[in-house]
Design a protein around this motif. Structure first.
Motif, mmCIF file in Angstrom:
data_model
loop_
_atom_site.group_PDB
_atom_site.id
_atom_site.type_symbol
_atom_site.label_atom_id
_atom_site.label_comp_id
_atom_site.label_asym_id
_atom_site.label_seq_id
_atom_site.Cartn_x
_atom_site.Cartn_y
_atom_site.Cartn_z
ATOM 1 N N CYS A 118 39.908 36.001 45.141
ATOM 2 C CA CYS A 118 39.475 35.553 43.818
ATOM 3 C C CYS A 118 40.452 36.041 42.768
ATOM 4 O O CYS A 118 41.365 36.807 43.065
ATOM 5 C CB CYS A 118 38.066 36.046 43.501
ATOM 6 N N SER A 120 41.304 38.312 39.457
ATOM 7 C CA SER A 120 40.905 39.671 39.061
ATOM 8 C C SER A 120 39.657 39.663 38.185
ATOM 9 O O SER A 120 38.786 40.513 38.326
ATOM 10 C CB SER A 120 42.037 40.366 38.314
ATOM 11 N N ALA A 123 36.528 39.659 40.186
ATOM 12 C CA ALA A 123 36.337 40.736 41.159
ATOM 13 C C ALA A 123 35.065 41.528 40.891
ATOM 14 O O ALA A 123 34.396 41.975 41.832
ATOM 15 C CB ALA A 123 37.548 41.663 41.172
ATOM 16 N N GLU A 124 34.716 41.680 39.629
ATOM 17 C CA GLU A 124 33.509 42.451 39.302
ATOM 18 C C GLU A 124 32.225 41.747 39.730
ATOM 19 O O GLU A 124 31.178 42.378 39.799
ATOM 20 C CB GLU A 124 33.473 42.770 37.815
ATOM 21 N N VAL A 126 31.887 40.415 42.690
ATOM 22 C CA VAL A 126 31.774 40.591 44.141
ATOM 23 C C VAL A 126 30.979 41.861 44.420
ATOM 24 O O VAL A 126 31.294 42.929 43.894
ATOM 25 C CB VAL A 126 33.175 40.672 44.796
ATOM 26 N N VAL A 132 38.267 42.826 48.164
ATOM 27 C CA VAL A 132 38.703 41.763 47.265
ATOM 28 C C VAL A 132 40.227 41.733 47.238
ATOM 29 O O VAL A 132 40.876 42.773 47.093
ATOM 30 C CB VAL A 132 38.168 41.998 45.833
ATOM 31 N N PRO A 134 42.961 39.969 44.906
ATOM 32 C CA PRO A 134 43.135 39.165 43.684
ATOM 33 C C PRO A 134 44.357 38.251 43.796
ATOM 34 O O PRO A 134 45.487 38.738 43.878
ATOM 35 C CB PRO A 134 43.306 40.206 42.592
#
Length: 143
Positions: A118, A120, A123-124, A126, A132, A134
């Motif tokens: 994904c 960046s 990412a939060e 997930v 993760v 990025p």
């Protein structure tokens, strides 16, 4: 799978892509309109970008039998992400970036997702416990 090669072996979609990329490397492979401006990624760039992603996935332990969740943004990334996962020998799913966190957690656990690719900024979203990678940290413009 896309068919068989001259020796009768099965060819994959990414094998066929790499064959085409080798014959027309500077032709546009993916077109994307952003803000009224048409952008293009060549076959060479897409092959390089997907190869970098495949390498990152392999270094993260992703290979045949693994599942990778893709949370792409609009643009070139979805195509490169799919090719990169295929080149790593794994499967992929698009759980969607706008789903509730509980649903995303369920999907990732249910699939035993090895990695989430994904941007960046996503990412939060997930859930904890999932690796993760990025994609916006990969410079596909390098030759």
């Amino acid at each position: 799978m896309t068919g068989t090669d001259a020796a009768g072996g099965l060819k994959t979609v990414h094998d066929e892509f790499l064959r085409v990329a080798g014959s027309v490397p500077d032709d546009p492979a993916v077109l994307f309109e952003n803000g009224g401006k048409l952008r293009a990624m060549t076959y060479r760039q897409l092959a390089d970008y997907s190869g970098r992603l495949a390498g990152m996935l392999a270094r993260a332990g992703v290979g045949p039998g693994a599942c990778v969740a893709l949370l792409p943004e609009r643009g070139f990334d979805p195509v490169a992400m799919m090719l990169g996962v295929a080149r790593a020998g794994a499967a992929f799913t698009f759980p969607g970036s706008a789903i509730p966190p509980e649903r995303l957690r369920f999907i990732l656990h249910d699939l035993s997702a090895a990695v989430v690719l994904c941007h960046s900024r996503l990412a939060e979203t997930v859930p904890a416990g999932f690796k993760v990678i990025p994609v916006d940290k990969v410079d596909w413009r390098k030759e």
